[in-house]
Write an enzyme that holds these catalytic residues in place. Structure first.
Site, PDB file in Angstrom:
ATOM      1  N   GLU A  46      12.456  29.424 -11.837  1.00  0.00           N
ATOM      2  CA  GLU A  46      11.224  30.222 -11.804  1.00  0.00           C
ATOM      3  C   GLU A  46      11.575  31.706 -11.615  1.00  0.00           C
ATOM      4  O   GLU A  46      12.505  32.029 -10.867  1.00  0.00           O
ATOM      5  CB  GLU A  46      10.384  29.751 -10.596  1.00  0.00           C
ATOM      6  CG  GLU A  46       9.155  30.598 -10.296  1.00  0.00           C
ATOM      7  CD  GLU A  46       8.534  30.268  -8.916  1.00  0.00           C
ATOM      8  OE1 GLU A  46       9.288  29.965  -7.965  1.00  0.00           O
ATOM      9  OE2 GLU A  46       7.297  30.347  -8.814  1.00  0.00           O
ATOM     10  N   ASN A 106       2.501  33.770 -13.544  1.00  0.00           N
ATOM     11  CA  ASN A 106       3.843  33.257 -13.251  1.00  0.00           C
ATOM     12  C   ASN A 106       4.108  32.202 -14.330  1.00  0.00           C
ATOM     13  O   ASN A 106       3.504  31.126 -14.315  1.00  0.00           O
ATOM     14  CB  ASN A 106       3.852  32.656 -11.844  1.00  0.00           C
ATOM     15  CG  ASN A 106       5.231  32.220 -11.403  1.00  0.00           C
ATOM     16  OD1 ASN A 106       6.116  32.002 -12.229  1.00  0.00           O
ATOM     17  ND2 ASN A 106       5.410  32.076 -10.098  1.00  0.00           N
ATOM     18  N   LYS A 123       1.758  29.046 -14.268  1.00  0.00           N
ATOM     19  CA  LYS A 123       1.701  28.312 -12.989  1.00  0.00           C
ATOM     20  C   LYS A 123       0.269  28.130 -12.483  1.00  0.00           C
ATOM     21  O   LYS A 123      -0.490  29.093 -12.368  1.00  0.00           O
ATOM     22  CB  LYS A 123       2.541  29.056 -11.949  1.00  0.00           C
ATOM     23  CG  LYS A 123       2.700  28.354 -10.605  1.00  0.00           C
ATOM     24  CD  LYS A 123       3.710  29.121  -9.754  1.00  0.00           C
ATOM     25  CE  LYS A 123       3.977  28.496  -8.407  1.00  0.00           C
ATOM     26  NZ  LYS A 123       4.983  29.271  -7.645  1.00  0.00           N
ATOM     27  N   GLU A 142       2.088  35.380  -3.721  1.00  0.00           N
ATOM     28  CA  GLU A 142       1.798  34.970  -5.109  1.00  0.00           C
ATOM     29  C   GLU A 142       0.315  35.085  -5.439  1.00  0.00           C
ATOM     30  O   GLU A 142      -0.052  35.417  -6.562  1.00  0.00           O
ATOM     31  CB  GLU A 142       2.293  33.542  -5.364  1.00  0.00           C
ATOM     32  CG  GLU A 142       3.785  33.464  -5.545  1.00  0.00           C
ATOM     33  CD  GLU A 142       4.224  32.146  -6.143  1.00  0.00           C
ATOM     34  OE1 GLU A 142       3.834  31.824  -7.272  1.00  0.00           O
ATOM     35  OE2 GLU A 142       4.982  31.419  -5.454  1.00  0.00           O
ATOM     36  N   CYS A 168       7.595  25.437  -9.659  1.00  0.00           N
ATOM     37  CA  CYS A 168       7.790  25.476  -8.207  1.00  0.00           C
ATOM     38  C   CYS A 168       6.740  24.695  -7.414  1.00  0.00           C
ATOM     39  O   CYS A 168       6.791  23.485  -7.363  1.00  0.00           O
ATOM     40  CB  CYS A 168       7.882  26.920  -7.721  1.00  0.00           C
ATOM     41  SG  CYS A 168       8.548  26.971  -6.033  1.00  0.00           S
ATOM     42  N   ASN A 193      11.579  28.818  -6.476  1.00  0.00           N
ATOM     43  CA  ASN A 193      12.120  29.738  -5.462  1.00  0.00           C
ATOM     44  C   ASN A 193      11.515  29.260  -4.152  1.00  0.00           C
ATOM     45  O   ASN A 193      10.366  29.568  -3.832  1.00  0.00           O
ATOM     46  CB  ASN A 193      11.636  31.174  -5.686  1.00  0.00           C
ATOM     47  CG  ASN A 193      12.331  31.892  -6.822  1.00  0.00           C
ATOM     48  OD1 ASN A 193      13.269  32.668  -6.617  1.00  0.00           O
ATOM     49  ND2 ASN A 193      11.861  31.665  -8.031  1.00  0.00           N
TER      50      ASN A 193
HETATM   51  N1  CDV Z   1       7.600  29.782  -5.318  1.00  0.00           N
HETATM   52  C1  CDV Z   1       6.941  28.782  -4.704  1.00  0.00           C
HETATM   53  O1  CDV Z   1       5.980  28.258  -5.243  1.00  0.00           O
HETATM   54  N2  CDV Z   1       7.374  28.418  -3.488  1.00  0.00           N
HETATM   55  C2  CDV Z   1       6.725  27.432  -2.681  1.00  0.00           C
HETATM   56  C3  CDV Z   1       6.915  27.720  -1.217  1.00  0.00           C
HETATM   57  C4  CDV Z   1       6.070  28.859  -0.792  1.00  0.00           C
HETATM   58  C5  CDV Z   1       6.587  26.557  -0.343  1.00  0.00           C
HETATM   59  C6  CDV Z   1       7.245  26.027  -2.968  1.00  0.00           C
HETATM   60  O2  CDV Z   1       6.400  25.128  -3.108  1.00  0.00           O
HETATM   61  O3  CDV Z   1       8.441  25.805  -2.992  1.00  0.00           O
END
Ligand code: CDV
Length: 308
Positions: A46, A106, A123, A142, A168, A193
């Site tokens: 990501e 994103n 996203k 975000e 993510c 991330n």
């Molecule tokens: N980049 C993300 O979406 N990170 C989230 C963190 C904030 C928990 C994740 O679900 O990994």
């Protein structure tokens, strides 16, 4: 057998000061390694062209927009697309997208083996908050910098398989995979991330966070009889640790390859798309076994409503 040799190109930290060009050089090095390993497809993380900028609070929109890409490919990423085409390797990677209409997403994209973009995903589940939060150990903004994606969870036929993407935090939500599962998905690609500690609970450390990530992806792979490839951006970005744990999960929920470091690291597995068929035609034959008359709340209600 429909075998696709897949590389998960985990990336180590990207500092605020690092340029797109430096990052793309690292991605090309991983791609060359993947070529040596016989990969057909390589999945990157990501927001992999820059540091994970949503940890930084910004009020100046021009400062925010410097982290976004206005077109894809662009001058910085053209060498990556050229290298992928030359190697005949399809790629998927995430970046911050600023559309001509001024919308911020994103995003991740998927190419074919000639470097043509065949799929784009924005996203859906944006974690975090939109205003500075004094109660957190660090920020996760975000919801400030992106709007929720408008693509939904589409799938694409690519390389004789049915492929989908999520990003993510999406990986923690069963709805993400089920919507793709209902379109016959055989490979879900995702980048992440994930901070190594919970900004709202300092006791929750790396071990539990790695476990929750694995649990989310392995259960989803099994319950939808699909391959899942999850790829981290990891390591210490300007004092902020991100976890690794990139993995390739088979349609039975077994981890077939796993990253061991928090740096640039390629994991590889030869994934047979036909391995999805057994689960899809037996225990998770949706057409025979799902009972949609009882699932209405999932689409009509967002939060919890307690009984009287
Ligand atoms: N980049 C993300 O979406 N990170 C989230 C963190 C904030 C928990 C994740 O679900 O990994």
């Amino acid at each position: 057998m429909r075998e696709i040799v897949i590389g998960g190109a985990q990336m180590g930290p990207i500092q605020k000061a690092d340029t797109r060009e430096e990052v793309v050089d690292r991605m090309i090095a991983l791609l060359q390694q993947a070529k040596g390993a016989g990969c057909d497809l390589v999945v990157f993380p990501e927001l992999c062209l820059t540091t994970f900028f949503p940890r930084w609070y910004m009020e100046d929109q021009a400062e925010v927009d410097q982290w976004f890409e206005r077109e894809m490919p662009n001058a910085a990423t053209a060498p990556l697309f050229a290298a992928a085409r030359e190697a005949q390797i399809a790629i998927s990677f995430g970046y911050a997208e600023l559309t001509p209409e001024g919308r911020h997403f994103n995003t991740s994209i998927l190419t074919d083996r000639d470097g043509n973009i065949v799929g784009k995903y924005r996203k859906t589940h944006l974690p975090g908050h939109s205003e500075f939060d004094h109660d957190r150990a660090f920020q996760h903004l975000e919801k400030r910098y992106f709007e929720p994606g408008d693509t939904g969870f589409q799938v694409w036929r690519n390389m004789d398989a049915i492929m989908g993407m999520c990003i993510c935090n999406d990986r923690r939500w069963p709805e993400t995979y089920r919507v793709m599962g209902l379109q016959g998905v055989e490979l879900v690609m995702l980048g992440y991330n994930t901070p190594s500690v919970n900004s709202q609970d300092s006791v929750e450390g790396l071990e539990k966070r790695l476990y929750h990530s694995e649990l989310s992806m392995t259960s989803a792979a099994y319950q939808n009889a699909t391959w899942v490839v999850g790829v981290a951006k990891a390591g210490d970005e300007d004092g902020h640790p991100l976890m690794g744990g990139s993995m390739i999960v088979d349609p039975n929920g077994y981890v077939m390859a796993r990253a061991e470091t928090e740096g640039d690291e390629l994991i590889v597995h030869a994934c047979d798309m036909d391995a999805c068929s057994f689960g899809k035609s037996t225990i998770f034959d949706f057409a025979r076994h799902r009972r949609i008359e009882h699932y209405g709340l999932i689409c009509s209600q967002t939060g919890v409503v307690l009984p009287d």
